[in-house]
Design an enzyme around this catalytic site. Structure first.
Site: not given
Length: 260
Positions: A103, A108, A131
């Site tokens: 996970s 960005h 997850c």
């Protein structure tokens, strides 16, 4: 809804890609530089870390590691390694992330300029991959409000499968027909939205753009009242064209798209 009793760990991977665009008009080179400086301050690695830390809290994840970086001349990146449960009781390590396990949350940023007409488009890409039981959809409200963007593009996908106590495979553990199911009504009322969903493959896509337009919201270091009617009309057309091209993913000036 009754909880699904599992044989073991929930192996489903839930991934949300959250892509935002903020459009601005910076007329002069000095205004462009000032706009970049504003973005670097507003969305520095420290500020992005704060936003993603809040996302981790909202979805109920535990932060294991944070790696962040500001770039020269502009831009920033942050990677956060998360887990569904705390891995240990000690302090979070200060090591740099070398690889990600199960996970993670990343962001960005990409400031961009038109070479001639002063249009500036700031883009931020955020990926939340979890997850287990935790879901990135819980953080949609916070992410949208944190960036207050002109155009938002979101992709959500559930991958893998988990087994119940009888050994039966389950390829999704929650109800969803559209990402819009998880967007608050006040946000839905402010945006035009389109969907492309493939329910059988558990792939969901929603794109949004603001419906209200005020030229002042798109001008940097200028006010619409100081422009002539002709200048205001021209800028409005150019900015609306920029928003439409990003929202629909094609260049309307020549009728082409990226694949042509």
């Amino acid at each position: 809804m009754e909880k699904l009793r599992l044989h073991g760990f929930n192996n489903l991977t839930k991934s949300l890609s959250f892509n935002i665009y903020d459009i601005c008009h910076a007329r002069t080179q000095e205004q462009k530089k000032a706009y970049v400086a504003y973005l670097d301050d507003m969305f520095s690695a420290d500020r992005l870390t704060q936003i993603l830390t809040e996302v981790s809290d909202i979805i109920g994840a535990h932060i294991l590691n944070i790696a962040r970086q500001d770039y020269e001349p502009e831009g920033a990146s942050v990677t956060i390694l998360i887990a569904e449960e705390a891995a240990y009781d000690g302090p979070t390590p200060d090591a740099v992330v070398g690889h990600l396990d199960k996970s993670h949350i990343t962001v960005h940023t990409y400031p961009e300029f038109h070479p001639d007409n002063g249009i500036s488009t700031f883009r931020a890409d955020i990926d939340v991959s979890t997850c287990g039981l935790i879901s990135p959809l819980k953080a949609l409200d916070h992410l949208i409000h944190s960036f207050e963007s002109d155009v938002v593009s979101m992709d959500y996908r559930v991958r893998g499968f988990t087994r119940d106590v009888d050994g039966v495979k389950h390829f999704i553990d929650h109800e969803i027909n559209s990402i819009q199911d998880y967007i608050p009504e006040d946000i839905c009322n402010r945006y035009q939205m389109i969907d492309v969903n493939v329910l059988a493959e558990r792939i969901f896509h929603t794109k949004m753009r603001l419906t209200e337009f005020s030229l002042d919201d798109y001008l940097f270091a200028e006010k619409a009242a100081d422009l002539s009617e002709e200048e205001a009309a021209e800028l409005t057309d150019r900015i609306e064209s920029e928003v439409n091209e990003i929202f629909y993913g094609r260049n309307f000036a020549n009728g082409a798209n990226d694949s042509e």
